[in-house]
Structures are given as structure tokens and as C-alpha cells.
Design a protein around this motif. Structure first.
Motif, PDB file in Angstrom:
ATOM      1  N   LEU A  39       0.820  -1.210   0.000  1.00  0.00           N
ATOM      2  CA  LEU A  39       0.000   0.000   0.000  1.00  0.00           C
ATOM      3  C   LEU A  39       0.856   1.264   0.000  1.00  0.00           C
ATOM      4  CD1 LEU A  39      -2.981  -0.851   2.352  1.00  0.00           C
ATOM      5  CD2 LEU A  39      -3.000  -0.509  -0.108  1.00  0.00           C
ATOM      6  N   SER A  40       2.001   1.221   0.665  1.00  0.00           N
ATOM      7  CA  SER A  40       2.845   2.418   0.665  1.00  0.00           C
ATOM      8  C   SER A  40       3.355   2.710  -0.744  1.00  0.00           C
ATOM      9  CB  SER A  40       3.993   2.275   1.652  1.00  0.00           C
ATOM     10  OG  SER A  40       4.858   1.234   1.258  1.00  0.00           O
ATOM     11  N   PHE A  41       3.787   1.691  -1.488  1.00  0.00           N
ATOM     12  CA  PHE A  41       4.224   1.919  -2.865  1.00  0.00           C
ATOM     13  C   PHE A  41       3.067   2.390  -3.740  1.00  0.00           C
ATOM     14  CE2 PHE A  41       7.768  -0.987  -1.768  1.00  0.00           C
ATOM     15  CZ  PHE A  41       8.793  -0.090  -2.015  1.00  0.00           C
ATOM     16  N   TYR A  42       1.878   1.886  -3.496  1.00  0.00           N
ATOM     17  CA  TYR A  42       0.703   2.303  -4.257  1.00  0.00           C
ATOM     18  C   TYR A  42       0.413   3.793  -4.035  1.00  0.00           C
ATOM     19  CZ  TYR A  42      -4.207   2.774  -5.458  1.00  0.00           C
ATOM     20  OH  TYR A  42      -5.395   3.204  -5.966  1.00  0.00           O
ATOM     21  N   PHE A  43       0.434   4.235  -2.777  1.00  0.00           N
ATOM     22  CA  PHE A  43       0.135   5.632  -2.490  1.00  0.00           C
ATOM     23  C   PHE A  43       1.280   6.553  -2.906  1.00  0.00           C
ATOM     24  CE2 PHE A  43      -3.056   3.723   0.401  1.00  0.00           C
ATOM     25  CZ  PHE A  43      -4.152   4.305  -0.184  1.00  0.00           C
ATOM     26  N   GLY A  45       3.017   6.042  -5.569  1.00  0.00           N
ATOM     27  CA  GLY A  45       2.758   6.164  -7.003  1.00  0.00           C
ATOM     28  C   GLY A  45       1.656   7.171  -7.288  1.00  0.00           C
ATOM     29  N   GLN A  46       0.616   7.177  -6.477  1.00  0.00           N
ATOM     30  CA  GLN A  46      -0.458   8.150  -6.660  1.00  0.00           C
ATOM     31  C   GLN A  46       0.051   9.569  -6.423  1.00  0.00           C
ATOM     32  OE1 GLN A  46      -3.784   7.244  -4.172  1.00  0.00           O
ATOM     33  NE2 GLN A  46      -4.725   5.977  -5.735  1.00  0.00           N
ATOM     34  N   ALA A  48       3.130  10.642  -6.792  1.00  0.00           N
ATOM     35  CA  ALA A  48       4.012  11.003  -7.904  1.00  0.00           C
ATOM     36  C   ALA A  48       3.195  11.366  -9.139  1.00  0.00           C
ATOM     37  CB  ALA A  48       4.951   9.850  -8.214  1.00  0.00           C
ATOM     38  N   GLU A  49       2.096  10.655  -9.365  1.00  0.00           N
ATOM     39  CA  GLU A  49       1.243  10.970 -10.516  1.00  0.00           C
ATOM     40  C   GLU A  49       0.657  12.359 -10.388  1.00  0.00           C
ATOM     41  OE1 GLU A  49      -3.113  10.087 -12.319  1.00  0.00           O
ATOM     42  OE2 GLU A  49      -2.450   9.010 -10.551  1.00  0.00           O
ATOM     43  N   ARG A  50       0.177  12.724  -9.213  1.00  0.00           N
ATOM     44  CA  ARG A  50      -0.415  14.047  -9.004  1.00  0.00           C
ATOM     45  C   ARG A  50       0.628  15.153  -9.084  1.00  0.00           C
ATOM     46  NH1 ARG A  50      -2.371  13.342  -3.748  1.00  0.00           N
ATOM     47  NH2 ARG A  50      -2.696  11.139  -3.903  1.00  0.00           N
ATOM     48  N   LYS A  51       1.797  14.908  -8.528  1.00  0.00           N
ATOM     49  CA  LYS A  51       2.814  15.935  -8.462  1.00  0.00           C
ATOM     50  C   LYS A  51       3.453  16.204  -9.830  1.00  0.00           C
ATOM     51  CE  LYS A  51       6.626  17.553  -5.763  1.00  0.00           C
ATOM     52  NZ  LYS A  51       6.179  18.863  -5.407  1.00  0.00           N
ATOM     53  N   PHE A  52       3.678  15.171 -10.620  1.00  0.00           N
ATOM     54  CA  PHE A  52       4.394  15.316 -11.870  1.00  0.00           C
ATOM     55  C   PHE A  52       3.501  15.204 -13.100  1.00  0.00           C
ATOM     56  CE2 PHE A  52       7.434  13.548  -8.779  1.00  0.00           C
ATOM     57  CZ  PHE A  52       8.288  14.643  -8.700  1.00  0.00           C
ATOM     58  N   GLN A  53       2.207  15.341 -12.916  1.00  0.00           N
ATOM     59  CA  GLN A  53       1.266  15.232 -14.020  1.00  0.00           C
ATOM     60  C   GLN A  53       1.386  16.435 -14.946  1.00  0.00           C
ATOM     61  OE1 GLN A  53      -2.827  15.365 -12.850  1.00  0.00           O
ATOM     62  NE2 GLN A  53      -3.412  13.949 -14.457  1.00  0.00           N
ATOM     63  N   LYS A  54       1.434  16.165 -16.263  1.00  0.00           N
ATOM     64  CA  LYS A  54       1.513  17.265 -17.233  1.00  0.00           C
ATOM     65  C   LYS A  54       0.594  16.982 -18.393  1.00  0.00           C
ATOM     66  CE  LYS A  54       5.976  19.067 -16.236  1.00  0.00           C
ATOM     67  NZ  LYS A  54       7.128  19.690 -16.737  1.00  0.00           N
TER      68      LYS A  54
END
Length: 54
Positions: A39-43, A45-46, A48-54
Motif C-alpha cells: 500500500l505504501s508503494f501504491y500511495f 505512485g499516486q 508522484a502521478e499528481r505531483k508530476f502530471q503534465k
């Protein structure tokens, strides 16, 4: 795909993985702690997706 649908699918896949590992006696005494890193790797990843989304 909606975020909630993706979350539910990921949780179900993690649960299936853990149940499968438990059936083959690969978890033994650490079964209750196996969900924490998954779960820690899953969150992470979430996040990182929000922070680096372009």
C-alpha cells in the motif's frame, strides 16, 4: 477510467495477491505486515502521478 474505479481494482488485485500467497504458505507469520509495503508503494505512485502530471 475514474480514479475510484482504479483504486478499487488495485485493492482487489492486492487482496488476491495476498490470498494467493497465503494459500501457498509463503506468508506465514508476516502476513499482517505484507500489506503495509504494498500500500505504501501504491500511495507513493499516486502522489508522484499528481505531483508530476503534465
Amino acid at each position: 477510467m475514474k480514479k475510484r474505479t482504479f483504486d478499487i481494482i488495485m485493492i482487489l488485485l492486492i487482496a488476491i495477491l495476498l490470498v494467493t500467497l497465503n494459500q501457498f504458505d509463503l506468508l506465514e507469520k508476516s502476513a499482517k505486515f505484507m500489506l503495509i509495503p504494498i500500500l505504501s508503494f501504491y500511495f507513493i505512485g499516486q502522489f508522484a502521478e499528481r505531483k508530476f502530471q503534465k
